[in-house]
Design an enzyme around this catalytic site. Structure first.
Site, PDB file in Angstrom:
ATOM      1  N   HIS A   1     -44.751  47.683  -4.888  1.00 27.68           N
ATOM      2  CA  HIS A   1     -43.311  47.465  -4.748  1.00 27.68           C
ATOM      3  C   HIS A   1     -42.595  47.508  -6.085  1.00 27.68           C
ATOM      4  CE1 HIS A   1     -44.865  43.726  -6.127  1.00 27.68           C
ATOM      5  NE2 HIS A   1     -43.658  43.292  -6.368  1.00 27.68           N
ATOM      6  N   ASP A   2     -43.344  47.421  -7.194  1.00 34.22           N
ATOM      7  CA  ASP A   2     -42.714  47.382  -8.513  1.00 34.22           C
ATOM      8  C   ASP A   2     -42.620  48.778  -9.117  1.00 34.22           C
ATOM      9  OD1 ASP A   2     -41.908  44.743  -8.854  1.00 34.22           O
ATOM     10  OD2 ASP A   2     -43.916  44.107  -9.463  1.00 34.22           O
TER      11      ASP A   2
ATOM     12  N   ASP B   1     -34.717  38.750  -5.653  1.00 38.57           N
ATOM     13  CA  ASP B   1     -35.755  39.539  -6.314  1.00 38.57           C
ATOM     14  C   ASP B   1     -36.864  39.897  -5.309  1.00 38.57           C
ATOM     15  OD1 ASP B   1     -37.147  40.874  -8.306  1.00 38.57           O
ATOM     16  OD2 ASP B   1     -38.069  39.054  -9.122  1.00 38.57           O
TER      17      ASP B   1
ATOM     18  N   GLU C   1     -51.606  38.355 -10.664  1.00 39.85           N
ATOM     19  CA  GLU C   1     -50.748  39.498 -10.983  1.00 39.85           C
ATOM     20  C   GLU C   1     -50.358  39.431 -12.452  1.00 39.85           C
ATOM     21  OE1 GLU C   1     -46.679  41.684 -11.156  1.00 39.85           O
ATOM     22  OE2 GLU C   1     -46.909  39.528 -11.265  1.00 39.85           O
TER      23      GLU C   1
ATOM     24  N   ASP D   1     -48.258  35.094  -8.764  1.00 38.92           N
ATOM     25  CA  ASP D   1     -47.272  36.035  -9.310  1.00 38.92           C
ATOM     26  C   ASP D   1     -46.927  35.743 -10.771  1.00 38.92           C
ATOM     27  OD1 ASP D   1     -45.060  38.086  -8.724  1.00 38.92           O
ATOM     28  OD2 ASP D   1     -43.915  36.403  -9.522  1.00 38.92           O
TER      29      ASP D   1
END
Ligand code: GLC
Ligand code: GLC
Length: 641
Positions: free
Chosen positions: A393-394, A138, A323, A281
């Site tokens: 990045h998502d 991931d 996040e 995260d």
């Protein structure tokens, strides 16, 4: 019970190797932050028979971390104590990238610090760099060892070298700490899988489907397309394991205080290597409650409050970025509200600003954007601010509620669907090139992947060899950067966006990546392309030069300190987005044109909202007001004082 006296007595013998001044510093900080650690801890774990004993164990880890803290970092702690607003200042600019894709590894990064400095970067976020599981991880968010660097990227000693080199340049280092889950290959998980105590209590494991089914009734799926369901069966262990994200990411059990202690220990270990910001995260998912979505539960904020206090005691230079990609109402508490005000995250992603930017670009209307940002967000926070960004990045999840859409007479589902189609490029007339991510036929939920430049129209313009469209796409990208540089918070530049990197479809040939379209916007950095930034007239020169200029102008504006409140302004002209930063020094009015047309606002409007000086501090030019209007060219951005 937990008392400060008892805590001092627990820590004192562990500190005895230190000089008296260092012991005293620890003691002062323990006194300052004791209740911030003890109160949430007690609220979470006070009902347990072992609560006090475990708390003593936690204090011992804090004392040990302080004993281990290297001198240059203790010096940094003092600097931060003296300048607690360092990360709120207008000179903060972040850059986010994968080490392997940027310049190979940690050593390679050292060769590129001049490049980052040239752009104006003061904060460097290395995408996950701790040792991941083998194979698909991931993007590194499936960690098997928090105390080692991914061997492909270097060693812990290299990380320390990078941290020191950054510090010397006045840059801080941000590293990911995944605390919702570990890889199933993590030592804790392997022990749990073999039913070894106490590790079975580190995760959520069930012998039958009763509880998983009960939880599933209200859970949502994060990766419905490639990782459906929230639980995974392991035949050898004879257990279902809670796996919110991928099968290999095992959710940690935060109802166990030992999990908190272990993670705090890891966090302080990283802080002592020179990490200045931890990106915590997927924090929204840390606490599970039957009958809920198991996101943003109040206990999550207790945990984060305690984590912050632990840093304030043993590594005070460390700040926390949380996040949580959630709806506005749920997002705000991550920057501290109620009893957590000023005590929780220092930074959080402003995903609502990001979503509204893309929504307004597609519709050429700024009404929804203004409504959402004006009605849900406080003007500022205590010791905390946003990380503002356009891409990361998502994927982009279209977090626009039915209520907000409804307030403007729009249908929520139809608008979200429109955005998803628009940003794949399939909607007629769309300038974007992107792809879908995780469309869920059950809920109709669709998200999008794609690089900033491709989503903003550069790819389609180049395909069509249309110079005008290329110029327009460049203006869109620059307008977006001017927005995140002025809105309030730390702007984050995502790797390659400063050069207009396009979608990269090579991920489809990689067995570990092909199921996950987010890899299309995680391209390998192209240094030949970067060289063109010094060739006048190239796309790279226009983008890099333009963004560098925006960031330099930001740094020259004391009115952009994050403590200056952000107040949304209404204009009569749809397509214009406007706000005022109302700090004590140099209030700023910022205007953005989200359309490819010329638009205007009356000069009298500007005067009424406090503009005295018709000079654009961004272009450093005079603003013409023919016919008593401020005329804004397509995708214009101006900063007035
Ligand atoms: C975060 C990351 C994302 C990852 C997820 C699970 O949201 O940004 O890339 O998939 O956490 O760790
Ligand atoms: C969801 C989650 C976020 C995760 C992302 C990955 O938005 O809230 O944590 O990173 O999905 O796509």
């Amino acid at each position: 019970m937990l008392t400060l006296e008892r805590a001092r007595a627990t820590c004192a013998p562990l500190l005895k190797t230190l000089a008296p001044a260092e012991r005293e510093l620890f003691d002062l900080r323990l006194k300052r932050s004791f209740s911030d650690l003890a109160e949430p801890y007690w609220a979470l774990y006070g009902h347990r028979a072992d609560a006090t004993e475990r708390f003593d164990g936690l204090l011992a880890r804090l004392a040990a971390a302080w004993v281990d803290r290297p001198d240059p970092l203790r010096h940094r702690d003092l600097e931060v104590d003296l300048e607690p607003d360092w990360f709120l200042r207008e000179d903060m600019v972040g850059y986010v990238f994968y080490l392997d894709r940027f310049n190979g590894n940690l050593r390679g990064l050292l060769e590129r610090l001049d490049y980052l400095e040239e752009l104006g970067v003061t904060y460097v976020h290395l995408m996950p760099c701790l040792k991941p599981r083998p194979g698909d991880s991931d993007g590194g968010y499936s960690v098997m060892d928090y105390r080692q660097i991914n061997p492909a990227l270097g060693t812990m000693a290299d990380l320390e070298t990078v941290a020191a080199a950054l510090r010397q340049r006045g840059m801080s280092l941000c590293v990911d700490l995944v605390l919702n889950h570990t890889a199933k290959e993590h030592n804790w998980a392997q022990q749990a899988r073999a039913s070894v105590a106490p590790y079975t209590d580190y995760y959520w494991m069930f012998t039958d489907r009763r509880e998983p089914d009960a939880y599933e009734a209200t859970l949502v799926e994060i990766f419905p397309a490639h990782a459906p369901g929230n639980f995974t069966w392991y035949e050898d262990a004879g257990r279902w394991v809670w796996t919110t994200f991928n099968e290999h990411q095992w959710d940690l059990n935060w109802t166990n205080p030992q999990v908190m202690i272990e993670i705090i220990d890891v966090m302080l270990f990283l802080a002592n290597r020179g990490v200045g910001v931890v990106r915590l995260d997927a924090v929204a998912f840390m606490w599970k409650r039957l009958g809920t979505r198991c996101q943003n539960e109040p206990e999550v904020h207790q945990i984060l409050h305690a984590l912050r206090a632990a840093s304030r005691i043993a590594a005070p230079a460390l700040i926390h970025k949380e996040e949580a990609i959630v709806s506005p109402q749920d997002l705000i508490p991550y920057l501290g509200s109620g009893i957590h005000t000023g005590k929780e995250g220092n930074l959080a992603y402003h995903n609502s600003l990001m979503v509204q930017f893309w929504s307004a670009l597609a519709t050429r209307s700024t009404k929804l954007m203004t409504h959402v940002l004006a009605s849900h967000f406080p003007k500022n926070f205590v010791n905390a601010t946003w990380a503002t960004y356009l891409r990361c990045h998502d994927d982009i999840g279209w977090a626009i509620t039915d209520e907000d859409a409804g307030a403007l007479g729009i249908s929520g589902p139809a608008h979200r669907n429109f955005l998803a189609e628009f940003y794949t490029g399939s909607f007629p007339g769309s300038f974007a090139r992107g792809d879908l991510f995780q469309s869920n036929p059950l809920t109709g939920d669709k998200r999008n992947s794609g690089s900033l430049a491709s989503l903003a129209g550069l790819e389609s313009a180049l395909e069509a060899s249309d110079d005008r469209a290329v110029a327009t796409a460049i203006q869109r990208i620059l307008m977006g950067h001017a927005l995140i540089a002025s809105f309030g918070g730390v702007p984050l530049i995502y790797m390659g966006d400063e050069l207009g990197l396009l979608n990269d479809l090579s991920y489809l040939e990689d067995d570990h990546h092909k199921h996950d379209s987010r890899w299309m916007h995680r391209p390998k950095f192209d240094w030949a392309n970067a060289e063109r930034r010094s060739a006048p007239g190239t796309i790279e020169a226009q983008l890099f030069g333009g963004i560098r200029h925006i960031l330099a102008r930001r740094k020259a504006m004391p009115g952009f300190h994050a403590d200056a409140p952000t107040e949304l302004l209404q204009t009569e002209t749809d397509g214009i987005f406007a706000f005022r930063r109302t700090g004590p020094i140099q209030p700023v009015v910022a205007l953005f044109n989200f359309t490819e047309n010329w638009l205007a606002v009356p000069r009298s409007w500007a005067t009424a909202v406090g503009v005295r000086d018709f000079v654009d501090h961004l272009s450093q030019g005079h603003v013409d007001t023919p016919n008593d209007v401020i005329a804004l060219p397509p995708y214009a951005r101006v900063w007035l004082t």
